[in-house]
Design an enzyme around this catalytic site. Structure first.
Site, short mmCIF file in Angstrom:
data_model
loop_
_atom_site.label_atom_id
_atom_site.label_comp_id
_atom_site.label_asym_id
_atom_site.label_seq_id
_atom_site.Cartn_x
_atom_site.Cartn_y
_atom_site.Cartn_z
CB VAL A 82 -0.95 0.01 1.22
CG1 VAL A 82 -1.72 1.32 1.28
CG2 VAL A 82 -1.90 -1.18 1.16
CE LYS A 83 4.53 4.87 -4.94
NZ LYS A 83 4.58 4.99 -6.40
#
Ligand code: E4P
Length: 216
Positions: A82-83
């Site tokens: 997850v960025k």
């Protein structure tokens, strides 16, 4: 150094995957938008092509919404990272998601102090942007060198992903500095193969061989 491709384009990913040297993929909202498909759909297709870390970025900017979006993205595939953008809420969301066992990549890092905060929040990856600092007339690679030194000093586990790499020289310098990962657009990865002496040498080898044994 692990090599990631910085693209959401499936054709580019398939081509590079065949070379057997791609360890993962980074995407961002601009790259996803370019392909015209919703992020869940595009990222799932990417996971089918590359077996490695695949960064998928949230578009929320508020803590609770980022956490919810991050949890949702992480369910797409076990390889999803997850960025999160490097803002206060993003760092806070990073700390919480990492605590839940969801791996994060905190992006848009432009100075070493920001990178220190990301390591303290326990991110899996930090993404310093080399090319965009160069665009401002400064030396982006210094940020990679500084982060490598700071993380080593304190034994932080966060991996440094040199992003916004736009040339073969960027890739070489990032590897020399000790970046754990480099993410490259397809064009940059493709150009890493090239050297005029390789082409010239191969041409001479084949001609010499053909002179004696003929063309096969
Ligand atoms: C990294 O995760 C970013 O997507 C990327 O490297 C940005 O590169 P650019 O500055 O060339 O757009």
């Amino acid at each position: 150094m692990r090599i990631f491709l910085d693209t959401a384009n499936l054709e580019e990913l398939k081509k590079a995957a065949a070379w057997g040297i791609v360890d993962g993929v980074t995407t961002n909202p601009s790259l996803i938008a370019k392909e015209g498909k919703p992020i869940e759909e595009q990222v799932r297709a990417i996971c089918d092509i590359i077996d490695g870390d695949i960064s998928a970025e949230v578009v929320s900017t508020e803590f609770k919404a980022m956490v919810e979006e991050g949890r949702k993205l992480s369910k797409i595939h076990k390889n999803i990272i997850v960025k999160l953008p490097l803002i206060r809420d993003g760092v806070q969301a990073c700390k919480l998601l990492q605590g839940e066992g969801i791996r994060t990549n905190v992006t848009l890092c432009f100075q070493a102090g920001q990178g220190l905060l990301v390591a303290k929040a326990g991110a899996y990856i930090v993404s310093p942007f080399v090319g965009r600092i160069d665009d401002m007339g400064a030396e982006g690679m210094i940020l990679i060198q500084d982060l490598v030194q700071i993380y080593r000093n304190y034994g932080y586990k966060t991996q440094i992903l040199a992003a916004s790499l736009r040339s073969t020289n960027h890739v070489i310098q990032a590897a020399k500095a000790g970046a754990h990962i480099g993410t490259l657009p397809f064009k940059t990865l493709d150009s890493l193969f090239n050297h005029p002496l390789t082409e010239k040498g191969l041409d001479a080898f084949l001609k010499d061989y053909a002179k004696v044994f003929g063309n096969k």
